[in-house]
Scaffold this active site. Structure first.
Site, PDB file in Angstrom:
ATOM      1  N   TYR A  38      47.527  57.934  34.264  1.00 36.31           N
ATOM      2  CA  TYR A  38      48.175  57.288  33.116  1.00 36.31           C
ATOM      3  C   TYR A  38      47.100  57.091  32.056  1.00 36.31           C
ATOM      4  O   TYR A  38      45.925  57.323  32.284  1.00 36.31           O
ATOM      5  CB  TYR A  38      48.758  55.928  33.520  1.00 36.31           C
TER       6      TYR A  38
ATOM      7  N   GLU B   3      11.485  40.564  51.343  1.00 32.91           N
ATOM      8  CA  GLU B   3      11.391  42.004  51.013  1.00 32.91           C
ATOM      9  C   GLU B   3      10.315  42.312  49.966  1.00 32.91           C
ATOM     10  O   GLU B   3       9.710  43.358  49.967  1.00 32.91           O
ATOM     11  CB  GLU B   3      12.737  42.558  50.476  1.00 32.91           C
TER      12      GLU B   3
ATOM     13  N   LYS C 142      35.706  43.572  41.521  1.00 34.06           N
ATOM     14  CA  LYS C 142      36.628  44.657  41.867  1.00 34.06           C
ATOM     15  C   LYS C 142      36.028  45.419  43.040  1.00 34.06           C
ATOM     16  O   LYS C 142      35.062  46.150  42.896  1.00 34.06           O
ATOM     17  CB  LYS C 142      36.843  45.575  40.677  1.00 34.06           C
TER      18      LYS C 142
ATOM     19  N   THR D 112      40.578  46.517  34.382  1.00 29.38           N
ATOM     20  CA  THR D 112      40.014  45.967  35.626  1.00 29.38           C
ATOM     21  C   THR D 112      38.574  46.400  35.852  1.00 29.38           C
ATOM     22  O   THR D 112      37.850  45.765  36.612  1.00 29.38           O
ATOM     23  CB  THR D 112      40.849  46.414  36.834  1.00 29.38           C
ATOM     24  N   ASP D 113      38.135  47.483  35.201  1.00 30.97           N
ATOM     25  CA  ASP D 113      36.795  47.998  35.517  1.00 30.97           C
ATOM     26  C   ASP D 113      35.684  46.995  35.219  1.00 30.97           C
ATOM     27  O   ASP D 113      34.750  46.859  36.013  1.00 30.97           O
ATOM     28  CB  ASP D 113      36.508  49.288  34.728  1.00 30.97           C
TER      29      ASP D 113
ATOM     30  N   THR E 206      44.624  48.872  32.021  1.00 32.81           N
ATOM     31  CA  THR E 206      45.804  49.404  32.717  1.00 32.81           C
ATOM     32  C   THR E 206      47.007  48.509  32.534  1.00 32.81           C
ATOM     33  O   THR E 206      48.141  48.988  32.470  1.00 32.81           O
ATOM     34  CB  THR E 206      45.481  49.554  34.222  1.00 32.81           C
TER      35      THR E 206
END
Ligand code: DAS
Length: 354
Positions: free
Chosen positions: A51, A311, A190, A117-118, A37
């Site tokens: 965009y 767990e 993110k 950014t992903d 971006t």
């Protein structure tokens, strides 16, 4: 910077260089552009979410910040021009090798990587693990394209160059500068996909960068860069490691399919404490017996923490835990670690230390 200036002066004295270059007093920063971006372009100023990513070339990004020249002598390289969700292991290795090569150059004082950014957090962690340098390496992106009102890319990139040019950012591992914060490439993730304040570290940022000055409040605690046992110069391909998501009603189909496709390790992106459904445990035990590593992580949003034998009986099953790494970062570490060892105890040590 001082030794660079000194060496240039000696060259001038020896008549080899005519003059000390004008930028001798400014740090040299290289921007490696990969797309995203921050290089995006939208139809009009009102479009901050609609965009096309990976359109604007690196020279235009640099030209878009007129004051950059006051901070450093900046030059750009267009390594890729892609949206970062399309990054592959091969992209990581290519980028890592370029960063490492530049970091060895005496005429390079800092490196900035512009990135979508992903998967920015994955690349930043990868570089943190495999690039051996004290020099600042700063990964930066933006949440809005430069064509939108209140675009964040310009200031994010300005800050990134400032950090890459600064002495006090040396030796702190790979850094991510978004939204005025200084975050560790290891910790940051993110957390939000629509706001400029999108990137957070569960354990807090390292500091802030404001008006070109860095304010540090904490330092990375885990091994990185110069103190890493992994070296991109000795890595050609990353190990195939995949992620399967845990949720209510989950079955073992995805895990089996990933193993059939050749995964050397499967990151279980578990609920809660990296918990595993009792419908999936038998398949994971079977896959482990066939040599596939099972690594329990958690897909909780603001900071998982998976401990051994909580767990699940990891010792008995010979499974691993990803500690506080989210699934996508656990994949990066496993893909790097498996280039050096397949031993469970060694792999678990690596997850505690990195
Ligand atoms: N598609 C996203 C990417 O390239 C755009 C961005 O947020 O940078 O990661």
């Amino acid at each position: 910077m001082l030794n660079r200036l000194l060496s240039r002066c000696l060259l001038v004295a020896a008549g080899i260089l005519a003059t000390v270059p004008a930028f001798a007093d400014k740090p040299n920063v290289v921007i490696l552009a990969t797309g995203g971006t921050i290089a995006g372009a939208g139809a009009d100023v009102a479009k901050s979410a609609t965009y096309q990513a990976a359109k604007v070339p690196v020279d235009k990004l640099i030209a878009g910040i007129p004051t950059l020249g006051d901070v450093a002598q900046v030059r750009g390289e267009q390594v890729f021009q892609i949206a970062s969700e399309s990054f592959t292991n091969e992209h990581l290795v290519t980028l890592g090798k370029r960063v490492a090569a530049l970091a060895k150059q005496r005429d390079v004082d800092g490196i900035v990587v512009t990135h979508g950014t992903d998967t920015l957090e994955e690349t930043a962690y990868f570089l943190n693990l495999v690039v051996h340098t004290e020099k600042p390496v700063v990964v930066v992106g933006s949440m809005r394209p430069g064509t939108a009102m209140s675009a964040d890319g310009m200031l994010n990139l300005f800050n990134a160059v400032n950090v890459a040019a600064s002495q006090d950012a040396r030796g702190k591992g790979v850094l991510v500068t978004m939204n005025d914060e200084l975050n560790s490439g290891r910790d940051v993730s993110k957390m939000v996909n629509i706001k400029t304040e999108a990137f957070k570290s569960p354990w807090g940022p390292l500091g802030m960068v404001v008006e070109g000055k860095n304010y540090w409040f904490r330092l990375p605690a885990k091994r990185h860069t110069m103190n890493s046992e992994f070296d991109i110069e000795k890595i050609e391909t990353l190990a195939p490691v995949e992620i399967a998501y845990g949720y209510g009603n989950v079955g073992d189909t995805a895990y089996r399919a990933l193993a059939d496709k050749g995964a050397k390790a499967i990151i279980h992106a578990g609920t809660g404490n990296g918990s595993v459904s009792n419908r999936v445990v038998p398949a994971l035990r079977e896959l482990r017996n066939k040599g596939v590593h099972i690594i329990r992580s958690s897909h909780v949003n603001a900071g998982g923490f998976v401990l051994r034998n909580a767990e699940q009986p990891d010792d008995q099953y010979d499974w691993l835990v990803a500690h506080d790494l989210n699934p996508q970062k656990a994949r990066i570490l496993a893909a790097v670690a498996l280039t050096k060892t397949n031993d469970s105890k060694e792999l678990q040590r690596i997850f505690w230390e990195y």
